[in-house]
Scaffold this motif. Structure first.
Motif, mmCIF file in Angstrom:
data_model
loop_
_atom_site.group_PDB
_atom_site.id
_atom_site.type_symbol
_atom_site.label_atom_id
_atom_site.label_comp_id
_atom_site.label_asym_id
_atom_site.label_seq_id
_atom_site.Cartn_x
_atom_site.Cartn_y
_atom_site.Cartn_z
ATOM 1 N N ASN A 78 0.839 -1.196 0.000
ATOM 2 C CA ASN A 78 0.000 0.000 0.000
ATOM 3 C C ASN A 78 0.880 1.253 0.000
ATOM 4 O O ASN A 78 2.011 1.228 0.476
ATOM 5 N N THR A 134 0.870 5.569 0.927
ATOM 6 C CA THR A 134 0.220 6.457 1.894
ATOM 7 C C THR A 134 0.276 7.910 1.433
ATOM 8 O O THR A 134 1.309 8.393 0.977
ATOM 9 N N SER A 161 -3.963 5.143 3.869
ATOM 10 C CA SER A 161 -3.330 4.070 3.111
ATOM 11 C C SER A 161 -4.204 3.660 1.924
ATOM 12 O O SER A 161 -5.430 3.566 2.044
#
Length: 604
Positions: free
Chosen positions: A183, A185, A190
């Motif tokens: 992921n 950010t 996220s």
């Protein structure tokens, strides 16, 4: 917005395609494969060493076509099942086994062309008189005569077929199985990342911070695999060069163009003219994007965004059917029936799951209906993508209905014409049914950003880069990640100039395209769109007469060369004019975008 990537098993069945129309189940698949192996052995026993005259040429071609046709559903089932989930162990093993089987069969039938081409040309010409259906096929065989090798060499090359295809499989495994994205950010939030999520969502994201961070995270992961991917690609192009040399071609480019039935002039023209004459128009479009989004600068990571992202509607799968029927209805009742069948009978895989191949494609196995892969995210943009793939389906529906298998496959140079034609028909329909400046701007910007950017820019720049690669290979060089990155960046910088910042990571886009493992495919998108742009204008202004001409072209399948097919549709691609007219048309579209933008501002 998708907040996580689903496993294939969690996808609703209604969003997946139904492969049982090809092969009922695994047991039927295994039985069918064994039968085909036996049939190939029988075929070998019957014909090898016995092709001595024109009648035997006709007999062997007829039975050879039947044998190859019998393999198609099993080949399609194997490959399509893997395309939906590259992480599926059973599908991986099946594909590996099929590669071995196909090489075995190829070895058993490799004698066909070798023995036919050992006969005098007069015998082949007599065979054409006996079986006019195979005229184009046999004429193509005659042209191969100069490049045919000793029968035992041909048999060896055929037996190594799965080995030659291995780089493409390795590329997909690296890309869709081993490459795991973390992921990313933005502002403490996220976001999930995968190949399909990046290309289907994040690359188009209107929030600049999210879009650029996604590009950075995506590029970082690509960079981790650049050396393996480059090694894989070098293996592929070196193999192509070796075969080209064995067959007596001075250039691997000439070898790859041979089956497309076009010469270097058509190939080079498509790349050279677009690189020079389209670039100024697309730079204007990039600057328009920059102004509309209030960007301090426009980078490579920003080029796929919508001109008016707040306006693009969300579209359900069922709503997309209505658009297809209304826009493509001009093609006739049979075409409309095909569209309904595609939705009702699950020809389309809409799912967005882990391990699924990226992008969209249409597979049209002879003797069956088409199968379309797309990862649906409910963006209106995908209405054009689906129309594109249904264009392929409509093409092969017509070709398969009117032609035998050997006559059904049009040259790669032409094959993107029917698909891009549908995108133009969709645009024509949408523009005809609205006077709203903002809607018209959205439609035109979609045509520029999706149809023309995708086919005339993305794929064309891939073609310009690919040509540079093959020029190195022809010169006896090899390529690695450093060289490929340099070549890709140089092409991007040449096209976009100082108007677009080619940010870090842009040079890695060569890693994203599977078409590099399919010969000289990338340039054919712009070639096809050149033809379809001209024909779509005919349909717009001439109506049914132009439609009838186009349907005859689709029905001709592979019985004519690309130049002849285009001539049937009223387009002379032996000259620069269609390409230059198409580039000029793109320029008028960008003119309209600038004018509509000004009109919208004045109305506020």
């Amino acid at each position: 917005m998708i907040d996580h990537v689903l496993k294939r098993k969690d996808i609703p069945v209604a969003e997946t395609w139904d492969l049982t129309d090809l092969v009922l189940n695994e047991e039927a698949y295994n039985e069918g494969i064994q039968q085909i192996i036996e049939d190939a052995k029988t075929f070998n026993d019957k014909y090898q060493g016995h092709i001595t005259d024109a009648q035997q040429i006709v007999n062997v071609i007829t039975d050879y076509e039947a044998l190859i046709t019998s393999i198609i559903p099993y080949d399609a089932f194997m490959s399509l099942d893997l395309e939906t989930d590259q992480t599926n162990d059973a599908a991986q093993i099946r594909a590996s086994k099929f590669g071995t089987v196909s090489s075995q069969i190829a070895s058993l039938v490799s004698f066909v062309h070798s023995e036919i081409l050992q006969l005098p040309v007069e015998s082949l010409e007599e065979a054409i008189k006996l079986a006019p259906t195979y005229t184009h096929y046999i004429k193509r065989l005659i042209t191969k005569k100069a490049h045919q090798l000793h029968p035992e060499v041909e048999k060896t090359l055929a037996a190594l077929g799965s080995t030659f295809d291995a780089p493409y499989g390795l590329y997909n495994t690296t890309k869709l199985v081993d490459m795991k994205f973390e992921n990313f950010t933005v502002d403490d939030k996220s976001y999930p990342l995968s190949y399909n999520l990046f290309e289907g969502d994040w690359e188009l994201e209107s929030d600049t911070a999210i879009r650029r961070e996604a590009f950075k995270a995506f590029s970082k992961k690509l960079a981790d695999y650049q050396h393996t991917t480059a090694k894989t690609y070098n293996t592929h192009v070196q193999t192509e060069k070796t075969i080209a040399t064995l067959r007596g071609y001075e250039s691997v480019i000439d070898y790859l163009l041979f089956d497309q039935e076009v010469d270097r002039d058509l190939y080079n023209r498509q790349i050279d003219i677009i690189m020079k004459e389209l670039a100024p128009h697309m730079r204007r479009y990039a600057k328009l994007l920059q102004r509309e989004h209030g960007l301090d600068k426009i980078t490579f990571a920003d080029l796929k965004i919508s001109l008016d992202p707040d306006y693009e509607p969300s579209v359900t799968i069922e709503e997309s059917r209505n658009y297809m029927k209304k826009a493509l209805g001009v093609m006739g009742e049979d075409y409309l029936e095909m569209i309904d069948s595609a939705f009702d009978d699950r020809w389309i895989d809409f799912a967005n799951n882990e391990g699924k191949s990226t992008g969209a494609f249409c597979s049209s196995p002879y003797g069956s209906h088409s199968y379309i892969l797309i990862s649906w995210t409910q963006r209106m943009n995908e209405v054009f993508v689906l129309a594109h793939e249904l264009g392929h389906a409509g093409h092969f529906r017509n070709a398969h209905k009117y032609q035998s298998y050997f006559n059904s496959e049009a040259s790669t140079y032409f094959v993107e014409s029917p698909s891009t034609m549908n995108e133009m028909l969709m645009a024509n329909y949408l523009l005809e049914h609205s006077d709203d400046p903002r809607f018209k701007r959205w439609v035109i910007s979609t045509i520029v950003a999706r149809t023309y950017y995708h086919n005339f820019v993305t794929h064309l720049l891939e073609a310009a880069y690919q040509r540079k690669v093959y020029e190195l290979i022809d010169a006896g060089e090899s390529v690695n990640a450093t060289i490929l990155n340099h070549l890709k960046r140089s092409v991007l910088e040449e096209f976009w100039g100082e108007d677009v910042e080619i940010n870090e990571g842009a040079e890695l886009t060569w890693m994203r395209q599977p078409h590099y493992y399919m010969g000289l495919y990338p340039y054919t998108y712009s070639a096809g769109l050149t033809i379809s742009t001209q024909v779509s204008q005919r349909i717009l202004h001439e109506g049914q007469t132009a439609v009838d001409d186009w349907l005859k072209v689709l029905q001709a399948g592979g019985t004519k060369t690309p130049v002849e097919l285009a001539q049937m549709a009223g387009v002379d691609i032996s000259t620069d004019k269609p390409l230059q007219d198409t580039i000029a048309f793109i320029g008028t579209l960008i003119d309209q975008l600038e004018e509509l933008t000004e009109e919208i501002y004045q109305a506020k």
